[in-house]
Design an enzyme around this catalytic site. Structure first.
Site, PDB file in Angstrom:
ATOM      1  N   GLU A 426       0.835  -1.208   0.000  1.00 53.18           N
ATOM      2  CA  GLU A 426       0.000   0.000   0.000  1.00 53.18           C
ATOM      3  C   GLU A 426       0.870   1.259   0.000  1.00 53.18           C
ATOM      4  O   GLU A 426       0.693   2.161   0.818  1.00 53.18           O
ATOM      5  CB  GLU A 426      -0.964  -0.018   1.185  1.00 53.18           C
ATOM      6  CG  GLU A 426      -1.960  -1.167   1.117  1.00 53.18           C
ATOM      7  CD  GLU A 426      -3.019  -1.122   2.198  1.00 53.18           C
ATOM      8  OE1 GLU A 426      -2.955  -0.220   3.069  1.00 53.18           O
ATOM      9  OE2 GLU A 426      -3.926  -1.972   2.174  1.00 53.18           O
ATOM     10  N   GLU A 504      -3.869  -8.977  -0.433  1.00 49.42           N
ATOM     11  CA  GLU A 504      -4.481  -8.818   0.890  1.00 49.42           C
ATOM     12  C   GLU A 504      -5.981  -8.818   0.704  1.00 49.42           C
ATOM     13  O   GLU A 504      -6.509  -8.023  -0.072  1.00 49.42           O
ATOM     14  CB  GLU A 504      -4.011  -7.515   1.538  1.00 49.42           C
ATOM     15  CG  GLU A 504      -4.387  -7.392   3.007  1.00 49.42           C
ATOM     16  CD  GLU A 504      -3.656  -6.218   3.666  1.00 49.42           C
ATOM     17  OE1 GLU A 504      -2.422  -6.124   3.475  1.00 49.42           O
ATOM     18  OE2 GLU A 504      -4.312  -5.406   4.322  1.00 49.42           O
TER      19      GLU A 504
END
Length: 775
Positions: A426, A504
């Site tokens: 991220e 994820e």
């Protein structure tokens, strides 16, 4: 340090069986644990790096050691939400040691698997270096600064005071293994053996061993490099010799090829491990030796059909894991990881993402041995800061990314379990074309060091960042995205040449169905496999996203995952804790309030073709397995007694599960996950205390304080109950039960005898278990 002792033992055994090798010399490399009798103080002190500093008042302890987990909890601790409200700060370690006169002139190194964080190391007052990243292993040469035959002092300062430094719990101190290495000036470089295999099939494989040999002596050396391959059952397979003249102060990269017939392939069901034994000789004198484990396998990612291992198409069913081990904090005995990984694999997990940093070396050893596929991840941040971790690695990325990446890849690249690298999670940096170089520099470095594994990263809101349109994802070998699974589907279907994976993912059924039903989806990694400390709002001190809690107990959602991911027939009952569907799912038939609980919403997780539910012997009907993988559901008018689920395949019983209503608490049922214990850091027994009624049925609503007492050659490492709102000390001897359960982690403090563990609580019959010490 089991790992290193075992390798030394393997060397002795292997040399004894090989006619190729000369007699082993006493001058060969020596690798010893460097972990006992450290002095420690939890504050900053002036002059502690100096040899003559007086540390007599400091605490004596062994490492690995995480001082942060010792607490205390405080909402105002500077670690805050990310660090789970445990303390940050500065800790100093000092250790005195001697080296024999015979080692004068040798290369002597201290090697750390990780110090959290911003570490500085001195020996005899000489500063050896600094390392900001607490997750990366490193070593320093000590030899030029040592005095043989006399006392030498090593000092370590670990600075975890600049906070908030992480979005999750990091721990603090020398929390991973440390070793002292003594080698001849001519030796194998650190992580200098790299083993690859190509043209792999069940009939044959070509194995290449590249060895980096350093000559740090004062003259040129004519050396012979001997390498022997050993099969998983310890038999010698192939040998090779290469001669090389290495000038003084130079290194040589020597390549050797081996043809292996009918290789035993490394696979998730049969994780066969080979060994390469490397020896450097000058004439008949052995200068160095090293054992390297590896596996022979092939894998590939296909844009249309996903992941293949040894030619078999399969889904990667993975979980993300942070590095803490629950009550032990960041200093995790290998046996704790083994228990956890075995439990995850039993639920159908076959993949691990190291989120969001490299793990300890022994973690990858376990993944190799257990047959788990690993995404090895380097960083959570590049340059851009993240909330609740503003003072983290982003402060050091520019200066350290290259060295850290290099060390991680070289350390980890022989593990057969690792099938891809991720260079970021991220990432909040601008991923526009002007900044592509930050990614490509990391990618290209990894390819130079390894080149056998694809590279990905976990994209964050890629549509907002426009990386599906600006060319960024075309730089990636595999496109990885966190959550928003439908976006990843659209990204692939708009350009079917893209290889895709969920890096994820949540626990929702919809996410699983996308993986199940889309052939091109290579896999997914759930957030998370195990509950972890940090990333929580007070009064919670940790994140409960796991399918296991932090004590290793399987949650109901873990059994739901098993019903989707495992081929082994199973059935499991969960009910709503509150009346008429309220509250979380629990697995018991003992409501907290019998007077108000009259309608139980029951879900049965099963992969069987059909399930029949019985309440006090009466059938409540048979239901078929839903095509969309939904759980079997019933509404049951509650009455005390027994609830039983029976799963059938082809009309025959394949699995059963039963719940019974508990009576009044009467006793503590005490069990241990092992009956034998050895006296080293990496071995620990998990002793579980469960409050039961007079018939041995667990009492889930009991919250008695359970006291643990150890006699004999053992000690309590820590206690826990898995409750995220608990701020009790992990280092005491008692713990309030959570849903009728608490655990104690027991370690040996002797080398022989027995350990007796007693668990008691007011008004309850005590429980006892006995452990036997083994060498």
């Amino acid at each position: 340090m089991i790992r290193y002792k075992l390798k030394n033992l393997v060397l002795v055994c292997l040399f004894a069986t090989s006619s190729l090798f000369a007699q082993k010399s006493e001058t060969v490399r020596n690798v010893v644990p460097f972990e006992e009798n450290w002095k420690f103080i939890q504050k900053d002190v002036a002059g502690a790096e100096k040899p003559d500093y007086n540390d007599n008042t400091w605490k004596t302890l062994s490492v690995p050691h995480d001082w942060s987990i010792e607490g205390p909890y405080d909402r105002n601790n500077t670690t805050g939400r990310g660090g789970g409200y445990l303390p940050g700060g500065i800790g100093w370690y000092r250790k005195s040691f001697t080296i024999p006169q015979r080692d004068a002139g040798k290369k002597i190194y201290i090697e750390f698997d990780g110090i959290m964080a911003n570490s500085d190391v001195w020996v005899n007052g000489k500063h050896l270096g600094q390392r900001p990243n607490g997750y990366v292993g490193f070593r320093y040469e000590l030899g030029p600064h040592l005095v043989p035959g006399k006392t030498n002092i090593i000092a370590v300062r670990a600075d975890n005071s600049v906070q908030p430094a992480s979005r999750w719990y990091t721990g603090a101190g020398i929390y991973r293994h440390v070793r002292l290495i003594t080698a001849n000036p001519v030796h194998v470089d650190q992580w200098g053996v790299f083993i690859t295999a190509k043209d792999v099939s069940d009939k044959s494989a070509m194995v290449n061993v590249k060895t980096a040999v350093l000559n740090e002596s004062g003259s040129s050396k004519q050396i012979t490099l001997q390498t022997a391959l050993y099969s998983p059952d310890g038999k010698i397979l192939k040998t090779s010799e290469s001669k090389q003249l290495i000038p003084a102060g130079k290194s040589a990269d020597i390549s050797q090829d081996f043809s292996v017939n009918k290789p035993q392939l490394w696979d998730i069901q049969t994780p066969h491990i080979y060994q390469a034994v490397t020896r450097i000789l000058s004439d008949k004198t052995v200068l160095d030796d090293e054992v390297t484990t590896f596996g022979i396998r092939n894998f590939r990612f296909d844009a249309a059909t996903g992941f293949y291992l040894n030619g078999k198409n399969m889904k990667i069913k993975g979980v993300c894991l942070h590095h803490d081990g629950g009550s032990v904090g960041a200093a995790v005995p290998a046996s704790i990881w083994k228990k956890r990984l075995v439990a995850l694999k039993e639920l159908g997990v076959n993949g691990i993402r190291t989120a969001h940093n490299p793990m300890a070396p022994e973690f990858y050893d376990l993944c190799d041995q257990l047959g788990l596929l690993v995404m090895d991840e380097t960083f959570d941040t590049w340059r851009a800061k993240k909330a609740n971790g503003e003072n983290g690695y982003n402060l050091y990325f520019d200066k350290w990314w290259e060295a850290d990446t290099r060390d991680v890849i070289k350390r980890d690249r022989n593990h057969p379990s690792i099938i891809m690298y991720s260079v970021g999670n991220e990432i909040r940096d601008d991923l526009s074309p002007a900044n592509f170089k930050t990614f490509t520099d990391q990618r290209d470095l990894i390819n130079r060091l390894d080149g056998t594994r694809p590279i990905t990263m976990a994209l964050f809101r890629p549509n907002s960042a426009k990386v599906y349109d600006n060319g960024f994802v075309e730089l990636m070998d595999i496109v990885g995205q966190n959550y928003r699974e439908s976006e990843l589907v659209a990204a692939h279907e708009s350009k079917p040449e893209r290889k895709v994976i969920g890096t994820e993912n949540g626990h929702q059924q919809e996410a699983w169905l996308i993986l199940r039903d889309k052939p091109y989806m290579a896999g997914q990694f759930l957030w998370t496999g195990i509950d972890y400390f940090g990333e929580a709002n007070w009064p919670s001190v940790g994140n409960p996203a796991g399918i296991l809690d932090r004590t290793g107990a399987i949650k109901p959602r873990g059994y739901q995952r098993q019903s989707w991911w495992s081929d082994k027939p199973m059935v499991y009952i969960s009910r709503s804790a509150g009346n008429a569907g309220g509250g979380q799912g629990v697995s018991d038939w003992t409501p907290a309030d019998f007077d108000t609980y009259d309608e139980a919403h029951v879900q049965v997780y099963s992969n069987c073709e059909e399930v029949e539910l019985f309440h006090n012997g009466k059938s409540l009907g048979v239901k078929p397995l839903a095509k969309d993988a939904s759980p079997f559901s019933w509404k049951v008018t509650f009455a005390p007694g027994t609830l039983k689920a029976v799963g059938k395949n082809k009309g025959k019983i394949a699995a059963e599960y039963e719940l019974k209503t508990a009576g009044k608490p009467a006793a503590i049922l005490l069990t241990s996950d092992q009956t034998k214990l050895s006296s080293n850091f990496d071995d620990a027994a998990l002793v579980t205390a469960v409050i039961v009624d007079e018939n041995g049925i667990p009492c889930p609503n009991s919250d008695n304080t359970i006291s643990f007492k150890v006699s004999g050659a053992g000690r309590i490492n820590s206690v826990d109950n898995g409750l995220m709102q608990s701020t009790e000390s992990y280092k005491g001897s008692e713990r309030r039960a959570n849903r009728g359960r608490a655990v104690a982690l027991i370690q040996a403090n002797g080398s022989k005898g027995k350990i007796e563990v007693l668990a008691s609580a007011d008004g309850l019959k005590s429980g006892i278990v006995t452990l036997n010490l083994v060498p």
